[in-house]
Design a protein around this motif. Sequence first.
Motif, PDB file in Angstrom:
ATOM      1  N   VAL A 104       0.770  -1.185   0.043  1.00 57.20           N
ATOM      2  CA  VAL A 104      -0.079   0.187   0.032  1.00 57.20           C
ATOM      3  C   VAL A 104       0.729   1.295   0.044  1.00 57.20           C
ATOM      4  O   VAL A 104       0.330   2.192   0.265  1.00 57.20           O
ATOM      5  N   GLY A 105       2.115   1.028  -0.118  1.00 50.82           N
ATOM      6  CA  GLY A 105       3.057   2.176  -0.414  1.00 50.82           C
ATOM      7  C   GLY A 105       3.312   2.971   0.958  1.00 50.82           C
ATOM      8  O   GLY A 105       3.710   4.118   0.843  1.00 50.82           O
TER       9      GLY A 105
ATOM     10  N   ASP B 123      -6.210   8.872 -11.880  1.00 45.76           N
ATOM     11  CA  ASP B 123      -4.981   9.322 -11.300  1.00 45.76           C
ATOM     12  C   ASP B 123      -4.549   8.652  -9.954  1.00 45.76           C
ATOM     13  O   ASP B 123      -4.936   7.790  -9.501  1.00 45.76           O
ATOM     14  N   GLU B 124      -3.395   9.528  -9.181  1.00 49.03           N
ATOM     15  CA  GLU B 124      -3.068   9.117  -8.116  1.00 49.03           C
ATOM     16  C   GLU B 124      -4.086   8.580  -7.031  1.00 49.03           C
ATOM     17  O   GLU B 124      -3.558   8.196  -6.273  1.00 49.03           O
TER      18      GLU B 124
ATOM     19  N   ARG C  10      -4.201   5.495  -4.513  1.00 45.10           N
ATOM     20  CA  ARG C  10      -4.033   5.556  -3.214  1.00 45.10           C
ATOM     21  C   ARG C  10      -5.297   4.715  -2.692  1.00 45.10           C
ATOM     22  O   ARG C  10      -4.985   4.109  -1.546  1.00 45.10           O
ATOM     23  N   ARG C  11      -6.454   5.132  -2.911  1.00 46.56           N
ATOM     24  CA  ARG C  11      -7.606   4.811  -2.506  1.00 46.56           C
ATOM     25  C   ARG C  11      -7.539   3.278  -2.600  1.00 46.56           C
ATOM     26  O   ARG C  11      -8.052   2.405  -1.648  1.00 46.56           O
ATOM     27  N   LEU C  12      -7.280   2.726  -3.676  1.00 47.16           N
ATOM     28  CA  LEU C  12      -7.225   1.170  -4.029  1.00 47.16           C
ATOM     29  C   LEU C  12      -6.457   0.650  -3.069  1.00 47.16           C
ATOM     30  O   LEU C  12      -6.724  -0.467  -2.538  1.00 47.16           O
ATOM     31  N   ARG C  13      -5.214   1.077  -2.699  1.00 46.66           N
ATOM     32  CA  ARG C  13      -4.386   0.568  -1.767  1.00 46.66           C
ATOM     33  C   ARG C  13      -5.017   0.657  -0.301  1.00 46.66           C
ATOM     34  O   ARG C  13      -4.738  -0.443   0.321  1.00 46.66           O
ATOM     35  N   MET C  14      -5.828   1.611  -0.052  1.00 51.16           N
ATOM     36  CA  MET C  14      -6.371   1.568   1.349  1.00 51.16           C
ATOM     37  C   MET C  14      -7.498   0.495   1.327  1.00 51.16           C
ATOM     38  O   MET C  14      -7.495  -0.326   2.234  1.00 51.16           O
ATOM     39  N   ILE C  15      -8.319   0.250   0.330  1.00 51.08           N
ATOM     40  CA  ILE C  15      -9.306  -0.689   0.212  1.00 51.08           C
ATOM     41  C   ILE C  15      -8.675  -2.002   0.461  1.00 51.08           C
ATOM     42  O   ILE C  15      -9.245  -2.995   1.178  1.00 51.08           O
TER      43      ILE C  15
ATOM     44  N   THR D  46      -2.018  11.425   7.557  1.00 49.11           N
ATOM     45  CA  THR D  46      -1.972  10.862   8.832  1.00 49.11           C
ATOM     46  C   THR D  46      -3.618  10.162   9.205  1.00 49.11           C
ATOM     47  O   THR D  46      -3.462   9.274   9.754  1.00 49.11           O
ATOM     48  N   ILE D  47      -4.267  10.539   8.480  1.00 50.78           N
ATOM     49  CA  ILE D  47      -5.589   9.676   8.371  1.00 50.78           C
ATOM     50  C   ILE D  47      -5.478   8.458   7.617  1.00 50.78           C
ATOM     51  O   ILE D  47      -5.728   7.222   8.220  1.00 50.78           O
ATOM     52  N   GLU D  48      -4.634   8.398   6.657  1.00 50.05           N
ATOM     53  CA  GLU D  48      -4.284   7.134   5.945  1.00 50.05           C
ATOM     54  C   GLU D  48      -3.610   6.128   6.991  1.00 50.05           C
ATOM     55  O   GLU D  48      -3.744   5.045   7.084  1.00 50.05           O
TER      56      GLU D  48
END
Lengths: 226, 226
Positions: A138-139, B40-41, B45-50, B174-176
């Motif tokens: 997830v980077g 885009d980026e 990022r969102r896919l990695r969090m999911i 931070t939230i991530e």
Amino acid sequence: MRMAELSRRTGVPVPTIKYYLREGLLLPGERTSPNQAIYDESHVRRLRMIRALAEVGGLSIAKVRDVLDAVDSPDEPFEVLGAVQRSIEPPVGATDGEHWAQARERVAKLLLERGWRAKIGSPPAQTLIAALASLYDVGREDLTDLLERYAPMAEKIAETDVERVTRGQGIEDTIEGVVIGTVIGETMFGALRRLAHQHVTAMTLGVVEEYDFGPGTAGGSGSHLE
Amino acid sequence: MRMAELSRRTGVPVPTIKYYLREGLLLPGERTSPNQAIYDESHVRRLRMIRALAEVGGLSIAKVRDVLDAVDSPDEPFEVLGAVQRSIEPPVGATDGEHWAQARERVAKLLLERGWRAKIGSPPAQTLIAALASLYDVGREDLTDLLERYAPMAEKIAETDVERVTRGQGIEDTIEGVVIGTVIGETMFGALRRLAHQHVTAMTLGVVEEYDFGPGTAGGSGSHLE
């Protein structure tokens, strides 16, 4: 005691006790007539362990059976611990992702550096590798040093656990302690960590959070029970 | 980037990305023709969090949505933390068992004594009460002092977590970090604790356990990979 008494003593409903008997998790009582049997303290103890594993640990009946099999034929407590770990460990997905090898090396290095007598092929090590690999995935490589930060704390907790569980009362209590301590202790510790997150986050961010308990409740007034 | 590139960057298969789009977990890309869109980026990022929430945390799609909703409308990180905690917390069964009130008082007392700004009604507190009550239920009151022993260690870990997650890079990171750290950090810590159990138990019981890794593997030979 009769089954009704066994149910009362353990908090397990009679139909559930009958189910455990059918599934072979609980040994039959001593027959006193074709449709009556009496139960003893060993049944009370076993039912409590089943309850801890199934209700608190959330284990399936099949997994409870695995753990009880290990408890019933213990070569040594170490074997029981292994069986419990295999049973409570969540399944690990693919082990060939982009960052798996990298994560595996880092975990192997940690075990070596700390001198932990723990197997890289064991279920918790596989879980750890998968979790670490997912941080890379997830980077968030910047968070992977949590591995080395957590390790000494985990060791200290494990020392507390093992000291607590092995003190005293004979092999039966020790094995029961390993089973119950691993499962319930895990739940307790995780919950405490998340509670502490609330606290530390509130302090760090300066959030004014209203207490919903107080001396009255702690003293047992029960006025804030819900 | 096209969807194929998005898939390659995140390791999430195209059909799964389409599923997340249909479920509204992932915002649509920018349409460039009736059946093409670019991403885009923010999508990466969102896919990695999911992926972290669903694959590592084992959350259902409904729970992933709850967390993302909180991430998307953050009053403050504290709210996000609450949403994550509610999502990952296992369900608590009956709250009226024989020992519930006793366990609840003890947890409330602990929060008060440690000065933790954490709510007794919050999901982790309820989990903690249930676990403690079950120790009483199974007749192992002797293990309940693990509560007070664990608490300072949990606090230290939470301090590490929060320090680690809040240092630096702005509110989005931070939230991530809160989301990913809570979910993956929990998995990592639990696995480390169980690994440490193997080690400490082996040392305490004097078990001679064969290492299945060594300098060669740690150095990357990979000869013991399976």
